[in-house]
Design a protein around this motif. Structure first.
Motif, PDB file in Angstrom:
ATOM      1  N   THR A  21      -2.584 122.238 -62.929  1.00 38.31           N
ATOM      2  CA  THR A  21      -2.163 122.321 -61.768  1.00 38.31           C
ATOM      3  C   THR A  21      -3.072 122.314 -60.884  1.00 38.31           C
ATOM      4  OG1 THR A  21       0.076 123.085 -62.431  1.00 38.31           O
ATOM      5  CG2 THR A  21      -0.332 123.301 -60.177  1.00 38.31           C
ATOM      6  N   GLU A  22      -4.046 123.351 -61.088  1.00 33.71           N
ATOM      7  CA  GLU A  22      -5.190 123.792 -60.162  1.00 33.71           C
ATOM      8  C   GLU A  22      -6.131 122.433 -60.049  1.00 33.71           C
ATOM      9  OE1 GLU A  22      -5.935 126.237 -58.076  1.00 33.71           O
ATOM     10  OE2 GLU A  22      -3.658 126.580 -58.493  1.00 33.71           O
ATOM     11  N   ARG A  42      -4.612 120.039 -57.989  1.00 38.53           N
ATOM     12  CA  ARG A  42      -4.523 120.043 -56.571  1.00 38.53           C
ATOM     13  C   ARG A  42      -6.020 119.982 -55.933  1.00 38.53           C
ATOM     14  NH1 ARG A  42      -1.995 125.695 -56.801  1.00 38.53           N
ATOM     15  NH2 ARG A  42       0.059 125.046 -56.746  1.00 38.53           N
ATOM     16  N   ASP A  82      -6.926 117.399 -53.109  1.00 39.98           N
ATOM     17  CA  ASP A  82      -8.096 117.804 -51.964  1.00 39.98           C
ATOM     18  C   ASP A  82      -9.165 116.690 -51.930  1.00 39.98           C
ATOM     19  OD1 ASP A  82      -6.155 119.860 -51.497  1.00 39.98           O
ATOM     20  OD2 ASP A  82      -7.492 121.337 -52.213  1.00 39.98           O
TER      21      ASP A  82
END
Length: 102
Positions: free
Chosen positions: A71-72, A75, A79
């Protein structure tokens, strides 16, 4: 000869008492082991219950840390793509402005 006999009787009595004491200790340890074994079974049952709840809550995915890492990473990728998109939009505006000037 009687002193040898009585000493022997005393020795046997002492050994018999020591044996009884050892048997009581052994029985006590046996009971303690049974209690610990029962507690271990209960803990194992409880662990399995919570594990099953976790499986239900995560839809079968047990590796929460791995999911969090993914998930990170997603993300960070989003970005990065958003920044790249902003740069491209800015460049597109410049090209449109240049085209209008021509």
């Amino acid at each position: 000869s009687t002193s040898v006999m009585s000493r022997s009787d005393k020795d046997w009595q002492a050994l018999a008492h020591e044996n009884e004491a050892c048997q009581r200790k052994l029985q006590s340890k046996h009971q303690a082991l049974k209690i610990l074994t029962d507690e271990l079974k209960a803990c194992s049952k409880e662990k399995n219950h919570y594990r099953n709840l976790l499986i239900q809550a995560t839809g079968g995915r047990l590796d929460i840390e791995e999911e969090y890492k993914k998930t990170e990473e997603m993300r960070a990728l989003v970005d990065s793509l958003q920044r790249e998109n902003e740069i491209l939009l800015s460049q597109l505006k410049e090209v449109k402005a240049h085209c209008i000037e021509l």
